[in-house]
Write a protein that holds these residues in place. Structure first.
Motif, PDB file in Angstrom:
ATOM      1  N   ASP A 155     -11.593  13.052  34.165  1.00 45.84           N
ATOM      2  CA  ASP A 155     -11.891  14.470  34.405  1.00 45.84           C
ATOM      3  C   ASP A 155     -10.789  15.411  33.931  1.00 45.84           C
ATOM      4  OD1 ASP A 155     -14.265  13.694  35.578  1.00 45.84           O
ATOM      5  OD2 ASP A 155     -13.383  13.568  37.599  1.00 45.84           O
ATOM      6  N   SER A 156      -9.808  14.865  33.252  1.00 49.28           N
ATOM      7  CA  SER A 156      -8.695  15.709  32.808  1.00 49.28           C
ATOM      8  C   SER A 156      -9.030  16.420  31.503  1.00 49.28           C
ATOM      9  CB  SER A 156      -7.433  14.858  32.638  1.00 49.28           C
ATOM     10  OG  SER A 156      -7.674  13.806  31.726  1.00 49.28           O
ATOM     11  N   ILE A 157      -8.237  17.416  31.198  1.00 50.35           N
ATOM     12  CA  ILE A 157      -8.368  18.170  29.946  1.00 50.35           C
ATOM     13  C   ILE A 157      -7.099  17.922  29.136  1.00 50.35           C
ATOM     14  CG2 ILE A 157      -8.572  20.464  28.896  1.00 50.35           C
ATOM     15  CD1 ILE A 157     -10.004  21.376  31.428  1.00 50.35           C
ATOM     16  N   VAL A 158      -7.289  17.456  27.891  1.00 47.82           N
ATOM     17  CA  VAL A 158      -6.142  17.188  27.022  1.00 47.82           C
ATOM     18  C   VAL A 158      -6.332  17.968  25.729  1.00 47.82           C
ATOM     19  CG1 VAL A 158      -4.803  15.446  25.775  1.00 47.82           C
ATOM     20  CG2 VAL A 158      -5.816  14.889  28.005  1.00 47.82           C
ATOM     21  N   CYS A 159      -5.298  18.678  25.343  1.00 52.48           N
ATOM     22  CA  CYS A 159      -5.309  19.428  24.084  1.00 52.48           C
ATOM     23  C   CYS A 159      -4.200  18.916  23.187  1.00 52.48           C
ATOM     24  CB  CYS A 159      -5.116  20.913  24.333  1.00 52.48           C
ATOM     25  SG  CYS A 159      -6.467  21.671  25.253  1.00 52.48           S
ATOM     26  N   LEU A 160      -4.538  18.681  21.924  1.00 49.53           N
ATOM     27  CA  LEU A 160      -3.565  18.276  20.913  1.00 49.53           C
ATOM     28  C   LEU A 160      -3.394  19.432  19.951  1.00 49.53           C
ATOM     29  CD1 LEU A 160      -1.788  16.119  19.494  1.00 49.53           C
ATOM     30  CD2 LEU A 160      -3.849  15.426  18.240  1.00 49.53           C
ATOM     31  N   ASP A 161      -2.183  19.984  19.941  1.00 43.36           N
ATOM     32  CA  ASP A 161      -1.909  21.152  19.078  1.00 43.36           C
ATOM     33  C   ASP A 161      -2.943  22.248  19.334  1.00 43.36           C
ATOM     34  OD1 ASP A 161       0.217  19.725  17.990  1.00 43.36           O
ATOM     35  OD2 ASP A 161      -1.013  18.899  16.370  1.00 43.36           O
ATOM     36  N   ASP A 162      -3.196  22.528  20.661  1.00 45.07           N
ATOM     37  CA  ASP A 162      -4.092  23.596  21.132  1.00 45.07           C
ATOM     38  C   ASP A 162      -5.571  23.318  20.860  1.00 45.07           C
ATOM     39  OD1 ASP A 162      -1.939  25.089  22.107  1.00 45.07           O
ATOM     40  OD2 ASP A 162      -1.629  26.035  20.140  1.00 45.07           O
ATOM     41  N   GLU A 163      -5.917  22.108  20.409  1.00 44.61           N
ATOM     42  CA  GLU A 163      -7.329  21.762  20.194  1.00 44.61           C
ATOM     43  C   GLU A 163      -7.731  20.699  21.210  1.00 44.61           C
ATOM     44  OE1 GLU A 163     -10.278  19.878  16.766  1.00 44.61           O
ATOM     45  OE2 GLU A 163      -8.356  20.761  16.176  1.00 44.61           O
ATOM     46  N   GLN A 164      -8.765  21.003  22.006  1.00 50.79           N
ATOM     47  CA  GLN A 164      -9.161  20.091  23.084  1.00 50.79           C
ATOM     48  C   GLN A 164      -9.770  18.800  22.524  1.00 50.79           C
ATOM     49  OE1 GLN A 164     -11.376  21.902  26.271  1.00 50.79           O
ATOM     50  NE2 GLN A 164     -12.088  19.941  27.071  1.00 50.79           N
ATOM     51  N   ILE A 165      -9.399  17.695  23.142  1.00 50.55           N
ATOM     52  CA  ILE A 165      -9.898  16.373  22.750  1.00 50.55           C
ATOM     53  C   ILE A 165     -11.054  16.003  23.667  1.00 50.55           C
ATOM     54  CG2 ILE A 165      -9.320  13.935  22.511  1.00 50.55           C
ATOM     55  CD1 ILE A 165      -6.415  14.823  22.023  1.00 50.55           C
ATOM     56  N   GLU A 166     -12.191  15.683  23.093  1.00 43.69           N
ATOM     57  CA  GLU A 166     -13.390  15.388  23.878  1.00 43.69           C
ATOM     58  C   GLU A 166     -13.532  13.896  24.190  1.00 43.69           C
ATOM     59  OE1 GLU A 166     -15.104  17.737  25.071  1.00 43.69           O
ATOM     60  OE2 GLU A 166     -14.332  19.425  23.914  1.00 43.69           O
ATOM     61  N   ASP A 167     -13.072  13.006  23.281  1.00 46.57           N
ATOM     62  CA  ASP A 167     -13.283  11.553  23.429  1.00 46.57           C
ATOM     63  C   ASP A 167     -11.945  10.855  23.610  1.00 46.57           C
ATOM     64  OD1 ASP A 167     -14.129   8.957  23.404  1.00 46.57           O
ATOM     65  OD2 ASP A 167     -14.944   8.981  21.362  1.00 46.57           O
ATOM     66  N   PHE A 168     -11.761  10.248  24.798  1.00 43.00           N
ATOM     67  CA  PHE A 168     -10.507   9.546  25.079  1.00 43.00           C
ATOM     68  C   PHE A 168     -10.582   8.045  24.750  1.00 43.00           C
ATOM     69  CE2 PHE A 168      -9.854  12.740  28.778  1.00 43.00           C
ATOM     70  CZ  PHE A 168      -9.553  13.744  27.849  1.00 43.00           C
ATOM     71  N   THR A 169     -11.772   7.567  24.308  1.00 41.22           N
ATOM     72  CA  THR A 169     -11.972   6.117  24.141  1.00 41.22           C
ATOM     73  C   THR A 169     -11.445   5.594  22.812  1.00 41.22           C
ATOM     74  OG1 THR A 169     -14.180   6.466  23.212  1.00 41.22           O
ATOM     75  CG2 THR A 169     -14.004   6.182  25.606  1.00 41.22           C
ATOM     76  N   HIS A 170     -11.167   6.464  21.856  1.00 40.57           N
ATOM     77  CA  HIS A 170     -10.684   6.017  20.553  1.00 40.57           C
ATOM     78  C   HIS A 170      -9.292   6.595  20.276  1.00 40.57           C
ATOM     79  CE1 HIS A 170     -15.079   5.610  20.165  1.00 40.57           C
ATOM     80  NE2 HIS A 170     -14.779   4.577  19.390  1.00 40.57           N
ATOM     81  N   ASP A 171      -8.491   5.824  19.541  1.00 40.92           N
ATOM     82  CA  ASP A 171      -7.182   6.314  19.137  1.00 40.92           C
ATOM     83  C   ASP A 171      -7.347   7.487  18.172  1.00 40.92           C
ATOM     84  OD1 ASP A 171      -6.036   4.400  20.678  1.00 40.92           O
ATOM     85  OD2 ASP A 171      -5.592   3.020  19.030  1.00 40.92           O
ATOM     86  N   ILE A 172      -6.413   8.385  18.227  1.00 42.10           N
ATOM     87  CA  ILE A 172      -6.455   9.592  17.398  1.00 42.10           C
ATOM     88  C   ILE A 172      -5.449   9.449  16.260  1.00 42.10           C
ATOM     89  CG2 ILE A 172      -6.109  12.094  17.387  1.00 42.10           C
ATOM     90  CD1 ILE A 172      -6.702  11.944  20.443  1.00 42.10           C
ATOM     91  N   ILE A 173      -5.921   9.709  15.042  1.00 43.74           N
ATOM     92  CA  ILE A 173      -5.037   9.647  13.881  1.00 43.74           C
ATOM     93  C   ILE A 173      -4.256  10.951  13.771  1.00 43.74           C
ATOM     94  CG2 ILE A 173      -4.920   9.406  11.378  1.00 43.74           C
ATOM     95  CD1 ILE A 173      -7.490   7.789  11.500  1.00 43.74           C
ATOM     96  N   LEU A 174      -2.945  10.832  13.692  1.00 38.82           N
ATOM     97  CA  LEU A 174      -2.071  11.998  13.596  1.00 38.82           C
ATOM     98  C   LEU A 174      -1.517  12.133  12.193  1.00 38.82           C
ATOM     99  CD1 LEU A 174       0.058  11.460  16.833  1.00 38.82           C
ATOM    100  CD2 LEU A 174      -1.979  12.903  16.594  1.00 38.82           C
TER     101      LEU A 174
END
Length: 328
Positions: free
Chosen positions: A267-286
């Motif tokens: 239920d948390s909200i996570v933003c990467l560089d001010d853009e909200q991330i919707e899917d926590f199940t996959h790794d994010i490419i930076l």
């Protein structure tokens, strides 16, 4: 004139002798048996008679095979007569051995008798440098020409007609391949989808190992395999090499770009560089460089920064614990 005739006669005799030895001796067997050592097989066993032949087919790839042992065993009641059983190893056998043939010709590579014993071991090295030895109950062959033909040919016979009863007895022959103390490693490299096959280097036990078609010959035992590339993530594996077997190892290459793994409550909200991330199940490419991660849950907020480096993976972990304390 006489000298000319003598020279022609000598030439004719020499040609005859060469033809004779090339053709070898002719012999007949009662039955031809066959065994195959394909697929890294171990010891095999067959029952023969004293006038039979055995053709042992060698593996199509003899990378690991360094020799063979044939053990001929007679029934106990025949031990006193086994001197009458002769054995011959033939090379250059014609026609090609098969179970429906009885008449052959070949060149004797090694021969002997069973020496009034219950059994005899015939050791056949397939290479010049070998550790096989001969003793009182064994015979040692030189490298056979028939090895190049893909088979070993053994023929038995009874030399003494007074021992005709031997022809009715069953003789057991055990065939044991002798392998080098090594195996193979086959690397199956899987490249990222929709990407070119870019260069990489393989190190085994810290030593660079160029190969043909990703195939490596290694001593038996445990080995460390490292794959290093400027274009993919480095990979490390530990493998066990078995004797005379090929071990398959699949390595799936991953993009060298940094990865971010989120381990946060649902239920948390996570933003990467001010853009909200919707899917926590996959790794994010930076992309390589500076990034800001902001976590929010209820009225709780955490902001972290990281410097992403190619080839590295990062985990953003929120560990929320509830503590119970007791007071008097």
């Amino acid at each position: 004139m006489m000298d000319i005739h003598k020279k022609k006669l000598c030439t004719t005799i020499a040609a005859f002798m060469i033809t004779f030895f090339a053709a070898g001796e002719s012999f007949r067997v009662q039955k031809t048996h066959s065994l195959s050592l394909e697929n890294g097989s171990q010891r095999k066993h067959i029952i023969m008679s004293a006038n039979d032949a055995l053709v042992v087919t060698l593996p199509s790839s003899d990378t690991f095979l360094k020799g063979m042992e044939l053990y001929i065993q007679v029934p106990q009641e025949c031990a006193s007569m086994s001197q009458s059983i002769t054995w011959n190893l033939y090379s250059s056998v014609k026609p090609f051995p098969s179970e429906d043939r009885f008449d052959y010709s070949g060149i004797t590579s090694l021969s002997g008798t069973l020496k009034n014993s219950l059994g005899l071991t015939i050791r056949i090295p397939f290479e010049n440098e070998n550790t096989m030895k001969k003793d009182a109950l064994s015979a040692l062959s030189e490298k056979l020409q028939s090895i190049d033909d893909g088979y070993v040919f053994l023929a038995l016979a009874v030399s003494d007609k007074t021992a005709a009863e031997l022809l009715q007895k069953k003789i057991e022959v055990f065939v044991r391949p002798v392998y080098r103390d090594s195996g193979k490693l086959h690397l199956n490299i899987v490249f990222p989808p929709d990407s070119a096959e870019l260069p990489y280097s393989v190190f085994i036990d810290g030593t660079p190992c160029p190969s043909i078609k990703n195939l490596y010959t290694l001593e038996t035992g445990m080995h460390n395999v490292s794959i290093v590339s400027d274009f993919y993530r480095n990979e490390m594996r530990t493998i066990n090499i078995e004797q005379a077997k090929t071990t398959e190892l699949t390595i799936e290459f991953h993009d060298i770009k940094p990865l971010l793994h989120l381990a946060v409550p649902e239920d948390s909200i996570v933003c990467l560089d001010d853009e909200q991330i919707e899917d926590f199940t996959h790794d994010i490419i930076l992309s390589a460089g500076e990034h800001t991660i902001k976590f929010q849950m209820g009225g709780y907020e955490i902001i972290k920064t990281l410097t992403a480096v190619n080839g590295r993976s990062y985990t953003f972990l929120i560990n929320m614990e509830a503590l119970i304390t007791e007071e008097e």
